[in-house]
Scaffold this motif. Structure first.
Motif, PDB file in Angstrom:
ATOM      1  N   MET A 153     -18.694 -10.249  11.891  1.00 39.81           N
ATOM      2  CA  MET A 153     -18.584  -8.999  11.145  1.00 39.81           C
ATOM      3  C   MET A 153     -18.829  -7.812  12.080  1.00 39.81           C
ATOM      4  O   MET A 153     -19.747  -7.824  12.902  1.00 39.81           O
ATOM      5  N   LEU A 159     -11.352  -4.051   4.287  1.00 36.84           N
ATOM      6  CA  LEU A 159     -11.659  -5.026   5.334  1.00 36.84           C
ATOM      7  C   LEU A 159     -10.390  -5.362   6.105  1.00 36.84           C
ATOM      8  O   LEU A 159      -9.334  -5.595   5.519  1.00 36.84           O
ATOM      9  N   GLN A 208      -8.961  -8.064   8.921  1.00 35.25           N
ATOM     10  CA  GLN A 208      -9.252  -9.346   9.553  1.00 35.25           C
ATOM     11  C   GLN A 208      -8.270  -9.586  10.696  1.00 35.25           C
ATOM     12  O   GLN A 208      -7.063  -9.467  10.510  1.00 35.25           O
ATOM     13  N   CYS A 232     -12.418 -14.877  14.775  1.00 36.00           N
ATOM     14  CA  CYS A 232     -11.972 -13.945  13.735  1.00 36.00           C
ATOM     15  C   CYS A 232     -12.953 -12.787  13.614  1.00 36.00           C
ATOM     16  O   CYS A 232     -14.165 -12.992  13.463  1.00 36.00           O
ATOM     17  N   LEU A 289     -13.998  -9.482  11.469  1.00 32.84           N
ATOM     18  CA  LEU A 289     -13.896  -8.813  10.179  1.00 32.84           C
ATOM     19  C   LEU A 289     -14.391  -7.382  10.358  1.00 32.84           C
ATOM     20  O   LEU A 289     -15.590  -7.158  10.548  1.00 32.84           O
ATOM     21  N   MET A 341     -16.562 -13.761   3.122  1.00 33.42           N
ATOM     22  CA  MET A 341     -16.259 -13.742   4.552  1.00 33.42           C
ATOM     23  C   MET A 341     -15.405 -14.940   4.952  1.00 33.42           C
ATOM     24  O   MET A 341     -14.454 -14.812   5.745  1.00 33.42           O
ATOM     25  N   ALA A 369     -11.809 -14.351   3.653  1.00 32.36           N
ATOM     26  CA  ALA A 369     -11.085 -13.352   4.452  1.00 32.36           C
ATOM     27  C   ALA A 369     -10.706 -13.913   5.818  1.00 32.36           C
ATOM     28  O   ALA A 369      -9.585 -13.707   6.301  1.00 32.36           O
ATOM     29  N   ALA A 370     -11.635 -14.628   6.457  1.00 30.95           N
ATOM     30  CA  ALA A 370     -11.367 -15.152   7.801  1.00 30.95           C
ATOM     31  C   ALA A 370     -10.281 -16.216   7.776  1.00 30.95           C
ATOM     32  O   ALA A 370      -9.422 -16.274   8.664  1.00 30.95           O
TER      33      ALA A 370
END
Length: 641
Positions: free
Chosen positions: A102, A144, A146, A154, A156, A261, A264-265
């Motif tokens: 992150m 966000l 990515q 990855c 974010l 998370m 999203a990743a």
């Protein structure tokens, strides 16, 4: 002497045993001292590996990622001192096993950037996706961003922290997004770029939509559609959780959950895995393929698809109006489908026979027969060719022909024709049936150009005479299937001769980066307004003033902003050559034989893929070829249209 000799022997034996014992004891102590250091190294390795394993969301977001990045940067620095190993592309499962990092500030990004640079030097490709919050059907600013590299790393990026003015956008982040030599791949990534430009003034270039790659690959078996979830399931056997609770969760929360998370990743990581799968890049690559030519190699496999919006059903072309229409359609139905704006809409594979719309539906069948089988004869009665009744009656109306027979309808010409058939065994002298040449269906049919018009139109006039040989009748269903097969051969020709096809607008019209930057700056100022930091507002204003040659101290008026926001960014590519013309030109370099090879290839392709059972008599893949060579010669100067 004897007693002294025995005494000497005893003393020597005792001293030897003592010295030997001391030596053994010293070796033992030395080995024992070494053991703790080895254990310490092992423990350190295990500790570094444990960084990627389970922990709480709060630790994961704010503590562990920074430690993990520092360890990874040190590891990369150590590896660079060794001999370069073979570059290995991780499997999809390994990619998904890498924990995301992150980033909420410029400092965190700067700590991560050296590692990201190392990753992009190996393969300049990023899996990209965006998340945002929708309130009453209206999407807010992107929350966000990515980005995943080839190894699964990855990042974010929480964009709201930068928008509120807490932190300026890192220059390296802006540069990597607009770098024209780093591919950004995903489903709907072009549309994500439009959102980033509108919400933050960030320019995203060099995007490739994975749906185009999936449709281009003949080997790709796509049964469930072209959403990211469907592609992952069909091609990688990976299930993505696209539940409504996750997709529509609060992406603007102060702390994202571990589930958010991971969700999203995985979208960005799966995009990278799909990209390598679709371009056919093996899991092991040599260092040569990961050097300076890496981008050229990857871009060559995406030819004609870079920065092209996806044009499919359900508003997949990225147009804002289409997206609005699709959003309204979704509001009228239960929210069980993926959001089209996220690039996850279900687009049926056009190669499949959809139950709701069978292949061929939508084609306009002929209202009248194609073949009237009327005959034209020379003045001496020699048969010349068949024709339709309208043309035969034209000769009668002009008084240059007389009716010889009603059934069959025969017109004898009153003048000497320009040419006669070489023999009575000629294709144009045979009567033809009005039915599908593939399946024999008689109630509906449509004309099929065996050599597609986009190639035939550029042929020299000499090779376009009597080209009705390459116009056959197919029923609507067979016509649709034949067109799908034609698409595969067109793509094969495009790859062989570096002649991109299918997305002509993306080649004919080039995106002017300067005009696009000005338009993005104006839209960011209009949409974000005072939400942007003062320094960022000045930078965007300077870009617009420079384009319009305005004085830096002059105030930027609303009219200028509106004009810049509506700026046309596409310019005509004067070097543009259509796919068909480029293919024909290359074949024409070999003269008539080269063009005949192209013609023969398309005819044989039709025979191989469709297996027609009702072809007219004397139809041939070499039709008229010997006649052309005999009439015009091998060295005939070809003039293309």
């Amino acid at each position: 002497m004897s007693n002294r000799g025995h005494l000497t022997a005893v003393i020597t034996t005792v001293l030897g045993a003592t010295l030997g014992g001391l030596l053994i004891w010293r070796v033992y102590r030395t080995q024992k001292k070494k053991l703790p250091s080895i254990q310490k190294v092992t423990a350190a390795v295990e500790a570094s590996q444990s960084v990627d394993k389970g922990f709480t969301t709060e630790e994961y977001q704010y503590t562990k990622p920074l430690q993990w990045v520092e360890n990874k940067v040190k590891a990369v620095a150590c590896l660079t001192t060794l001999s370069p190993p073979l570059v290995q592309i991780p499997s999809p499962e390994q990619l998904l096993g890498v924990k995301p990092v992150m980033v909420s500030s410029e400092e965190e990004w700067q700590q991560l950037w050296p590692l990201m640079q190392k990753e992009l030097e190996v393969f300049p490709v990023l899996g990209l996706d965006c998340e945002w919050v929708s309130v009453k059907g209206q999407a807010s600013a992107v929350s966000l961003l990515q980005m995943a590299s080839y190894s699964g790393l990855c990042v974010l990026v929480r964009l709201l922290a930068f928008r509120s003015g807490q932190h300026p956008f890192p220059l390296s982040l802006m540069e990597v997004l607009r770098d024209p030599h780093i591919l950004k791949v995903g489903v709907g990534c072009y549309e994500d770029g439009k959102r980033l430009a509108r919400d933050y003034g960030l320019s995203l270039s060099c995007t490739v939509d994975l749906r185009y790659l999936a449709l281009r690959q003949r080997q790709a078996t796509v049964n469930n559609g072209l959403s990211l979830k469907s592609l992952a399931a069909d091609l990688l056997n990976i299930f993505l959780d696209k539940s409504l609770e996750l997709r529509c969760s609060d992406w603007e929360a102060d702390q994202l959950t571990l589930e958010q998370m991971t969700y999203a990743a995985r979208d960005a990581q799966v995009s990278v895995a799909l990209f390598f799968h679709l371009i056919g890049l093996c899991s092991n690559a040599s260092p040569a393929s990961s050097g300076g030519s890496a981008y050229a190699e990857l871009a060559a496999r995406c030819q004609g698809l870079v920065d092209v919006p996806f044009k499919g059903r359900a508003g997949g072309d990225g147009d804002d109006k289409s997206a609005d229409r699709e959003r309204r359609r979704r509001l009228r139905k239960p929210p069980t489908h993926e959001s089209p704006e996220s690039g996850d809409q279900q687009v049926p594979d056009p190669r499949k026979n959809n139950k709701r719309k069978p292949l061929g539906v939508g084609y306009s069948a002929r209202k009248s027969p194609l073949y009237d089988n009327c005959f034209l004869h020379a003045p001496d009665g020699q048969p010349l060719c068949t024709c339709d009744k309208k043309k035969a009656k034209w000769y009668l109306d002009k008084g240059i022909g007389v009716l010889q027979s009603e059934d069959p309808f025969i017109v004898r010409l009153l003048f000497e024709p320009s040419g006669r058939p070489d023999s009575q065994q000629d294709y144009y002298l045979t009567a033809k049936e009005n039915l599908c040449v593939v399946c024999g269906k008689e109630d509906s049919y449509i004309r099929k150009n065996i050599v597609p018009h986009e190639y035939r139109r550029h042929f020299p006039t000499e090779m376009k005479d009597h080209n009705s040989h390459d116009i056959l009748l197919l029923c609507t269903s067979c016509h649709g299937a034949s067109n799908v097969h034609d698409g595969f051969l067109k793509q094969q020709l495009a790859d062989e001769f570096a002649a991109p096809q299918g997305c002509e607008e993306g080649v004919r019209l080039l995106e002017d980066p300067d005009r696009r930057r000005v338009r993005s700056a104006a839209r960011a100022l209009l949409n974000a307004g005072d939400g942007l930091p003062a320094q960022r507002q000045e930078e965007l204003g300077a870009i617009i003033k420079g384009f319009f040659n305005m004085n830096e101290k002059e105030d930027l008026k609303a009219e200028a902003l509106e004009q810049a926001a509506g700026l046309e960014t596409r310019i005509f590519n004067e070097a543009y050559i259509p796919h068909g013309l480029k293919v024909v030109r290359i074949h024409a370099k070999l003269g008539l034989r080269g063009l005949m090879d192209l013609e023969r290839r398309w005819r044989q392709h039709f025979l191989t893929t469709m297996l027609p059972r009702h072809l007219p008599p004397l139809w041939s893949v070499d039709h008229n070829h010997s006649k052309f060579l005999r009439k015009y010669g091998e060295d005939f100067p070809v003039q293309l249209n």
